[in-house]
Scaffold this active site. Sequence first.
Site, PDB file in Angstrom:
ATOM      1  N   GLU A  17      -9.687  -8.830  -0.566  1.00 28.78           N
ATOM      2  CA  GLU A  17      -9.715 -10.293  -0.561  1.00 28.78           C
ATOM      3  C   GLU A  17     -10.816 -10.845   0.343  1.00 28.78           C
ATOM      4  O   GLU A  17     -11.181 -10.229   1.350  1.00 28.78           O
ATOM      5  CB  GLU A  17      -8.356 -10.827  -0.101  1.00 28.78           C
ATOM      6  CG  GLU A  17      -7.235 -10.434  -1.039  1.00 28.78           C
ATOM      7  CD  GLU A  17      -5.843 -10.670  -0.467  1.00 28.78           C
ATOM      8  OE1 GLU A  17      -4.914 -10.879  -1.261  1.00 28.78           O
ATOM      9  OE2 GLU A  17      -5.688 -10.632   0.755  1.00 28.78           O
ATOM     10  N   GLU A  44      -2.555 -13.972  -9.795  1.00 32.88           N
ATOM     11  CA  GLU A  44      -1.792 -12.746  -9.604  1.00 32.88           C
ATOM     12  C   GLU A  44      -0.465 -13.110  -8.966  1.00 32.88           C
ATOM     13  O   GLU A  44      -0.354 -14.126  -8.289  1.00 32.88           O
ATOM     14  CB  GLU A  44      -2.522 -11.765  -8.677  1.00 32.88           C
ATOM     15  CG  GLU A  44      -3.819 -11.212  -9.216  1.00 32.88           C
ATOM     16  CD  GLU A  44      -4.483 -10.250  -8.235  1.00 32.88           C
ATOM     17  OE1 GLU A  44      -3.859  -9.947  -7.182  1.00 32.88           O
ATOM     18  OE2 GLU A  44      -5.603  -9.815  -8.520  1.00 32.88           O
ATOM     19  N   ASP A  59       0.846  -1.193   0.000  1.00 27.73           N
ATOM     20  CA  ASP A  59       0.000   0.000   0.000  1.00 27.73           C
ATOM     21  C   ASP A  59       0.883   1.245   0.000  1.00 27.73           C
ATOM     22  O   ASP A  59       1.520   1.570   1.009  1.00 27.73           O
ATOM     23  CB  ASP A  59      -0.924   0.008   1.221  1.00 27.73           C
ATOM     24  CG  ASP A  59      -2.079  -0.970   1.076  1.00 27.73           C
ATOM     25  OD1 ASP A  59      -2.222  -1.558  -0.008  1.00 27.73           O
ATOM     26  OD2 ASP A  59      -2.837  -1.145   2.042  1.00 27.73           O
ATOM     27  N   THR A  82      -3.636 -15.504  -5.479  1.00 26.07           N
ATOM     28  CA  THR A  82      -2.328 -14.850  -5.485  1.00 26.07           C
ATOM     29  C   THR A  82      -1.189 -15.865  -5.272  1.00 26.07           C
ATOM     30  O   THR A  82      -1.415 -17.051  -5.143  1.00 26.07           O
ATOM     31  CB  THR A  82      -2.246 -13.785  -4.385  1.00 26.07           C
ATOM     32  OG1 THR A  82      -2.398 -14.420  -3.116  1.00 26.07           O
ATOM     33  CG2 THR A  82      -3.337 -12.747  -4.548  1.00 26.07           C
ATOM     34  N   LEU A  89       4.078 -10.312  -5.099  1.00 29.74           N
ATOM     35  CA  LEU A  89       4.949  -9.131  -5.024  1.00 29.74           C
ATOM     36  C   LEU A  89       5.447  -8.774  -6.414  1.00 29.74           C
ATOM     37  O   LEU A  89       5.516  -9.647  -7.279  1.00 29.74           O
ATOM     38  CB  LEU A  89       6.162  -9.410  -4.134  1.00 29.74           C
ATOM     39  CG  LEU A  89       5.970  -9.405  -2.621  1.00 29.74           C
ATOM     40  CD1 LEU A  89       7.285  -9.728  -1.936  1.00 29.74           C
ATOM     41  CD2 LEU A  89       5.446  -8.060  -2.144  1.00 29.74           C
TER      42      LEU A  89
END
Length: 562
Positions: A279, A476, A195, A438, A479
């Site tokens: 999520e 996805e 973020d 992810t 990182l």
Amino acid sequence: MAMNITHQLGALVAAPITDAAGASNGDLAPTSALWKPPQANLRCRIGRAGNPDLDGISPPRSPCRSPITPIRQELNVACQALVADPAVETDPVIHDAVGSQKGKGVPVYVMLPLDTVKPGGGLNRRKAMNASLMALRNAGVAGVMVDVWWGIVEKERPGEYDWGGYSDLMLLAHRHGLKVQAVMSFHQCGGNVGDSCTIPLPRWVVEEMDKDPDLAYTDQWGRRNYEYVSLGCDTLPVLKGRTPVQCYSDFMRAFRDQFKDLLGSTIVEIQVGMGPAGELRYPSYPELNGTWKFPGIGAFQCYDKYMLSTLKAAAEAAGQPEWGHGGPTDAGSYNNWPEDTAFFRREGGWSYPYGDFFLSWYSQMLLDHGERILSSATSIFFSTGAVISVKVAGIHWHYGTRSHAAELTAGYYNTRFRDGYLPVARMLGRHGAVFNFTCVEMKDWEQPADAMCRPEALVKQVTSAAHDADVGLAGENALPRYDDTALNQVVHTALAKDGEREKMVGFTYLRMGMDLFHPENWRRFTAFVHSMAGACPEETLKMADRAVHSTRPLMHEAHMSH
């Protein structure tokens, strides 16, 4: 979300569900009414090496109370354009995707910066955004993903929506021939890995949470988490006369009406936010203020009065009212490891009747939350041509233990002996939604061995669950990664065959930024995009060289716009 040794992020036509008003489905039976009491016995026998068996009683303590011994121990210019904010924008030139192979391989999307749209409207770094989108198009990227922030669009007053900045972005993507994955982001930005800015919930929502702190997720020590409104009050009119699910539904309906001409053509996917970081999970591992650090097990988030009320009702329905006062008190704290605790250790309380009761209730509350929101989302976007997706966190640390503690605190009842992702996949399947997951880029050997990280095994389990439930699987990266190891891992996973089709229906790369446009990173990324399209290695290298060459003028244009 997924984490590595320091930390990791975490991170498709829907079937209609009748809901003419797009309401919150407040007439759904409460969880307690649907609860099926487990075959439970308050007392259990717990063996311990070198000691006689012990009797344990729960709660307020979970069944296992034995003493614990802690165990632990000339694209560079594009980079700079991305931090500029020129006032003017030249008309873009639409370029054909280099080497695109329609109908073959897995399409690649790229996440835009979190602060793409300004809180007051308009786009940040507009000139750089224009050049960057053209570069992505030339590289063969299918489209982009953008967070549509609740805290920006409905910021000031309930029911008043400002789509200005998003209208600019959608039209810009349309002009460049890029598709858009729009994320209905009902969480705050700030406090999670990656973020880079702070975007709080709408001001009027924050005001209600200040008046009633129990609208926030709460842990057993009374610590409040304001990332997302607690799912315990999903169907209660606690937000100025509306339920949270009604607020989400009204927001999605307003989005549909605003962008009806682009839905299904430019806006091809609606990812529905379900919790922190968007999520479907509880905020069990918050990084804000150093509360949690990788690879801590996290903590249960069920101590606001609304969650406790539902737990009490479920315990009474199960014939065990003494189980309804809260979660296990011996589950440790955020930064413990499983073997530090009586509840999560190898043969701890998680494996006994009380543990099964609590974990079943806790995970079912999360599934019910997803069900409610998806029921509205599918009815709202049905017939628009846009597909629906939901993101699930890739919590791979402590996956190699029996209890899978970090997954349990996040709401996924997944253990050595129980599949916690198949119920999620089936819930998504009932609404025709895609399962977005992810940590697809990670390999086991890259992770700290003592934390029992198993990202590859986790991805394999989720892939199997999606297959069994017959739902599409999208991925996805956890990182930002630019190395061949990570990119090749994604290609290997996404293009692996599942019968006659690839295992993944799409992949979204995290994230567009200065580092992506570094010359070597950009070359590897463009090669990756063409590999995902199914190109052979020789073609991939040629296409990457052509894409890099064709994007140099675009990057120069962005640089000159300073």
